[in-house]
Write a protein that holds these residues in place. Structure first.
Motif, mmCIF file in Angstrom:
data_model
loop_
_atom_site.group_PDB
_atom_site.id
_atom_site.type_symbol
_atom_site.label_atom_id
_atom_site.label_comp_id
_atom_site.label_asym_id
_atom_site.label_seq_id
_atom_site.Cartn_x
_atom_site.Cartn_y
_atom_site.Cartn_z
ATOM 1 N N GLN A 19 0.815 -1.220 0.000
ATOM 2 C CA GLN A 19 0.000 0.000 0.000
ATOM 3 C C GLN A 19 0.848 1.269 0.000
ATOM 4 O O GLN A 19 0.340 2.358 -0.276
ATOM 5 N N LEU A 20 2.132 1.158 0.308
ATOM 6 C CA LEU A 20 2.967 2.329 0.583
ATOM 7 C C LEU A 20 3.636 2.872 -0.666
ATOM 8 O O LEU A 20 3.870 2.140 -1.632
ATOM 9 N N PRO A 21 3.976 4.163 -0.648
ATOM 10 C CA PRO A 21 4.857 4.686 -1.695
ATOM 11 C C PRO A 21 6.161 3.888 -1.708
ATOM 12 O O PRO A 21 6.587 3.341 -0.686
ATOM 13 N N GLN A 22 6.807 3.835 -2.864
ATOM 14 C CA GLN A 22 8.026 3.034 -2.996
ATOM 15 C C GLN A 22 9.104 3.490 -2.024
ATOM 16 O O GLN A 22 9.845 2.688 -1.467
ATOM 17 N N ARG A 23 9.204 4.793 -1.813
ATOM 18 C CA ARG A 23 10.183 5.322 -0.862
ATOM 19 C C ARG A 23 9.540 6.442 -0.062
ATOM 20 O O ARG A 23 8.897 7.316 -0.622
ATOM 21 N N CYS A 24 9.702 6.404 1.260
ATOM 22 C CA CYS A 24 9.117 7.399 2.151
ATOM 23 C C CYS A 24 10.221 8.108 2.934
ATOM 24 O O CYS A 24 11.242 7.501 3.264
ATOM 25 N N GLU A 40 10.904 -3.969 8.826
ATOM 26 C CA GLU A 40 10.685 -4.015 7.378
ATOM 27 C C GLU A 40 10.395 -2.623 6.831
ATOM 28 O O GLU A 40 10.879 -2.252 5.748
ATOM 29 N N LEU A 41 9.612 -1.839 7.552
ATOM 30 C CA LEU A 41 9.313 -0.475 7.128
ATOM 31 C C LEU A 41 10.588 0.353 7.034
ATOM 32 O O LEU A 41 10.688 1.264 6.206
ATOM 33 N N ALA A 42 11.561 0.058 7.895
ATOM 34 C CA ALA A 42 12.807 0.828 7.925
ATOM 35 C C ALA A 42 13.572 0.742 6.612
ATOM 36 O O ALA A 42 14.364 1.634 6.301
ATOM 37 N N ARG A 43 13.312 -0.302 5.839
ATOM 38 C CA ARG A 43 13.969 -0.428 4.533
ATOM 39 C C ARG A 43 13.301 0.439 3.473
ATOM 40 O O ARG A 43 13.848 0.612 2.384
ATOM 41 N N ARG A 44 12.119 0.975 3.807
ATOM 42 C CA ARG A 44 11.375 1.786 2.842
ATOM 43 C C ARG A 44 11.336 3.265 3.202
ATOM 44 O O ARG A 44 10.697 4.052 2.502
ATOM 45 N N ASP A 67 18.749 1.411 13.333
ATOM 46 C CA ASP A 67 18.950 2.728 13.936
ATOM 47 C C ASP A 67 17.981 3.786 13.448
ATOM 48 O O ASP A 67 17.790 4.805 14.127
ATOM 49 N N ASN A 68 17.373 3.609 12.280
ATOM 50 C CA ASN A 68 16.460 4.636 11.779
ATOM 51 C C ASN A 68 15.017 4.444 12.254
ATOM 52 O O ASN A 68 14.091 5.062 11.736
#
Length: 214
Positions: A19-24, A40-44, A67-68
């Motif tokens: 559902q997410l934009p390719q990069r946020c 997993e979200l941290a990779r996007r 860390d992010n």
């Protein structure tokens, strides 16, 4: 719990990620649990803010996220949320714990124009209207579970095994709203919101905030 039991939440990670934009630039996760989805979200995204009101879950999440990701113990209904700060707001099996009339406006407020709200949560059983999904889920639960258990036993990965912290996660045995009721209320609060039933006792709510991402 039989050896065929498996984690429906982990199974639906990919559904949320699609559902997410390719990069946020920045993502908010509401109800991060033990942190597997946040990782997993941290990779996007450049930054992920992961919020959960359980101290046990936040402690577990901090052990696995990169860390992010910033993990914060807080109640999202009371936690200060910045205006128009996030490209995406994500939640997995948390929003059925909260009144939609209170939480959805707060999440909409913190989304940037063009941002995406993507939620998977538990509906109240509605066997009359959702009988095909209920039958499919009952059959698929055992078939998929046996297949996943076999793959785990042969050393081919975790295949949706329950996390060690699974027993500590809060569970609502009787969610207050059916899928149809969620769709009706969400549409009143966030015009354009779309809600659909997923097979394994979940629904997906998606809303795109009007405007364009900056």
């Amino acid at each position: 719990m039989g050896s065929w039991a498996w984690d429906h939440n982990a199974f639906y990670h990919r559904t949320l990620l699609r559902q997410l934009p390719q990069r946020c630039t920045r993502i908010l996760e509401v109800g991060c649990g033990a942190g597997t989805l946040a990782a997993e979200l941290a990779r996007r995204a450049d930054r992920v803010d992961a919020v959960d009101r359980s101290p046990e879950m936040i402690e577990a999440a901090r052990r696995v996220v990169p860390d992010n990701v910033e993990c914060t113990r807080a109640d999202i209904l009371e936690h200060p949320l910045p205006e128009a700060a996030y490209d995406a707001v994500v939640s997995l099996t948390a929003l059925h714990h909260m009144p939609l009339e209170q939480v959805l406006p707060r999440l909409a407020h913190t989304l940037r124009p063009g941002g995406v709200l993507a939620v998977i949560a538990l509906p109240r059983a509605d066997p009359v209207r959702e009988l095909p999904a209920e039958v499919t889920a009952a059959l698929g639960q055992r078939v998929f579970g046996l297949a996943f258990a076999t793959l785990r036993a042969t050393g081919r990965g975790s295949w949706y095994a329950h996390e060690p912290t699974h027993a500590a996660m809060p569970v609502v045995l009787d969610p207050p709203l059916t899928t149809r009721q969620v769709a009706r209320r969400a549409g009143d609060i966030l015009p354009g919101a779309r809600v659909r039933r997923l097979v394994f006792w979940r629904y997906l709510l998606r809303w795109d905030k009007p405007g364009q991402l900056r």
